[in-house]
Motif scaffolding. Structure first.
Motif, mmCIF file in Angstrom:
data_model
loop_
_atom_site.group_PDB
_atom_site.id
_atom_site.type_symbol
_atom_site.label_atom_id
_atom_site.label_comp_id
_atom_site.label_asym_id
_atom_site.label_seq_id
_atom_site.Cartn_x
_atom_site.Cartn_y
_atom_site.Cartn_z
ATOM 1 N N LEU A 39 -38.033 -36.574 -2.252
ATOM 2 C CA LEU A 39 -39.286 -35.883 -1.979
ATOM 3 C C LEU A 39 -39.468 -35.587 -0.484
ATOM 4 O O LEU A 39 -40.340 -34.794 -0.115
ATOM 5 N N ASP B 254 -45.941 -35.416 -2.700
ATOM 6 C CA ASP B 254 -45.888 -35.513 -4.166
ATOM 7 C C ASP B 254 -45.105 -34.381 -4.813
ATOM 8 O O ASP B 254 -44.504 -34.560 -5.877
ATOM 9 N N TYR B 255 -45.131 -33.206 -4.202
ATOM 10 C CA TYR B 255 -44.490 -32.035 -4.810
ATOM 11 C C TYR B 255 -43.189 -31.646 -4.122
ATOM 12 O O TYR B 255 -42.670 -30.553 -4.332
ATOM 13 N N GLY B 256 -42.675 -32.536 -3.287
ATOM 14 C CA GLY B 256 -41.376 -32.304 -2.681
ATOM 15 C C GLY B 256 -41.430 -31.681 -1.303
ATOM 16 O O GLY B 256 -42.477 -31.215 -0.842
#
Length: 505
Positions: A177, A111-113
């Protein structure tokens, strides 16, 4: 010449030793779909459920018994909600060092890469696995000990563990991502190859799949890749006690979500051969003790979070009744009835559908904070509309009913039906979208209706997206589901009830 009795005596002694050798029991504790729910919350009609301090206390005590392994099925993070995830990211990963043995990689891990994923992975001493996540060279990216699976030996018994990303991962995870050049291979073929490798080359005594794909894909994999002894369910947020998948020798258990339950399974081996599989779900309710040190740490971090993000903990509205979520994938729910009707009115359509996956928790009666609302309905969706014939609406409804028991069964409003052994009868549709008080009339195959749904169900969800592509006059509206529902709560207080709209079995 008298024959020596020594060989016979040695044989009898060896046989006696073998028959008295104690069984080996490997106990697996499985979790999945934690989604950053560190703090106890409201679930299944009760407050103060789950929380990582409870689960940790249970794991630590259980690990005192030799042969116990703790497995995470993935989806430990969740962008946007709860606020804990955005603020603390993967802080819990390091807390689990020395407790968790293996973790499957879920879609939300990215989700945050890719940089954040790598930072999180560097904080742990347990392996992360997913056999079908590959680099530009086509080779698995996650290879603890040089292999895309993990083998654990317990008192001479070798158990092989593997994981996969489900067939929906390429749609769920945008390419930016993932690590550069990474992609997902087709899961069934990878499952077949991995099981063969574990059985024929590694010579393991049992094979366990730990996630991360839909329940229906788990069942299809069990049939397509014989040799899997146990599947620890994930991704579907499905609650299931230990069962054997029909037509296979594979057992399946699934612990719902957010640490509300832990899957506990015992694999019994006799002389290296598996002879029994038993297990149950263990509820992490208010009766389970907490790890006191971790509880204090969680409380301190949550207090800091509330002080930093007070807007997420303000009261948004009030519910006069429990907006319950029990049975989301099986039948109508109070939460689904309320939300879909609010969105149908906003869209001005005959019917509104939303997959069960749009909803993740119930809302208790009383004040509803922003955080409570987003916990119940976490994912951002846009309303999409289209014109359908009665026949097309019936096909959409049949697809939904065929998915009963899965995340893509529909919560809905504007349609009433009976379903008996999958056959739809007594299908009725709202007569006038602007005046629901007029009531319902039998569905007319050649008539025209206006349908609304989420952009996920219209353009991503398998089966639905193919049907939606054939509908007339599709429109992606400017209606944001979160905004529409939030405004309804502010206008509150809200109420809803069950009315039998999705009747039958």
């Amino acid at each position: 010449m008298k024959k020596s009795l020594l060989p016979s005596l040695l044989f009898l002694a060896q046989t006696a030793c073998q028959t008295t050798q104690p069984d080996v029991v490997v106990t697996l504790l499985g979790t999945s779909d934690y989604h950053s729910h560190a703090v106890p919350f409201y679930s299944e009609g009760k407050h103060d459920q789950a929380g990582i301090a409870r689960a940790m206390a249970y794991f630590k005590k259980a690990r005192q018994t030799p042969g116990t392994l703790v497995i995470s099925g993935g989806d430990t993070l969740n962008l946007g909600t709860p606020t804990w995830s955005d603020e603390y990211r993967c802080i819990e990963w390091a807390w689990l060092n020395g407790v968790v043995d293996i973790m499957a990689v879920g879609n939300h891990e990215f989700d945050y890469g890719p940089e954040e994923f790598q930072r999180c992975a560097a904080s742990v001493d347990y392996p992360l696995i997913s056999s079908n996540l590959v680099g530009a060279d086509g080779q698995p990216l996650l290879r603890p000990d040089g292999k895309p699976y993990v083998i654990r030996e317990v008192q001479g018994v070798r158990v092989g563990f593997f994981a996969l990303g489900g067939s929906d991962f390429p749609r769920l995870i945008r390419s930016h991502l993932l690590p550069e050049g990474a992609s997902w291979k087709e899961p069934i073929a990878e499952a077949q190859a991995t099981v063969r490798q574990l059985r024929e080359v590694e010579k393991v005594d049992a094979v366990v799949f730990i996630g991360h794909q839909f329940r229906e894909e788990d069942e299809a994999m069990a049939r397509a890749a014989p040799g899997i002894d146990l599947i620890l369910g994930s991704h579907s947020h499905f609650k299931s006690e230990l069962v054997k998948i029909p037509g296979t020798e594979t057992y399946f258990i699934s612990p719902y979500q957010y640490l509300t339950y832990i899957s506990q399974v015992r694999l019994r081996f006799r002389q290296g051969k598996q002879v029994e599989v038993t297990g149950e779900l263990v509820k992490m309710d208010e009766n389970q003790p907490k790890d006191e040190q971790l509880e204090a740490q969680v409380r301190q971090l949550q207090d800091q979070l509330v002080a930093k993000r007070p807007e997420r903990f303000q009261v948004l509205g009030r519910a006069l009744v429990e907006l319950g979520d029990e049975g989301l994938s099986q039948h109508e729910t109070v939460l689904g009835n309320w939300a879909t009707e609010v969105l149908r009115k906003a869209a001005g359509t005959h019917a509104y559908f939303s997959t069960a996956s749009s909803f993740r928790a119930g809302i208790p009666p009383g004040d509803i904070t922003v955080e409570t609302f987003y916990t119940a309905i976490p994912y951002k969706n846009t309303v999409v509309t289209a014109d359908v014939t009665g026949e097309q609406l019936l096909a959409w409804l049949r697809l939904s009913v065929s998915k009963r028991g899965s995340d893509i069964f529909s919560q809905q409003t504007g349609v009433r039906y009976r379903a008996v052994e999958g056959d739809l009868t007594q299908v009725q549709v709202l007569v006038d979208p602007a005046r629901p008080e007029v009531g319902y009339a039998p569905l007319v195959p050649g008539a025209s209706y206006r349908l609304a749904t989420t952009n996920y169900q219209a353009f991503v969800a398998a089966g639905y997206k193919e049907l939606f592509a054939s509908f007339a006059n599709p429109v992606t509206t400017t209606l944001d589901a979160h905004t529409v529902l939030s405004e309804a709560l502010r206008a509150g207080p809200v109420t809803a009830e069950l009315d039998g709209r999705s009747g039958g079995n």
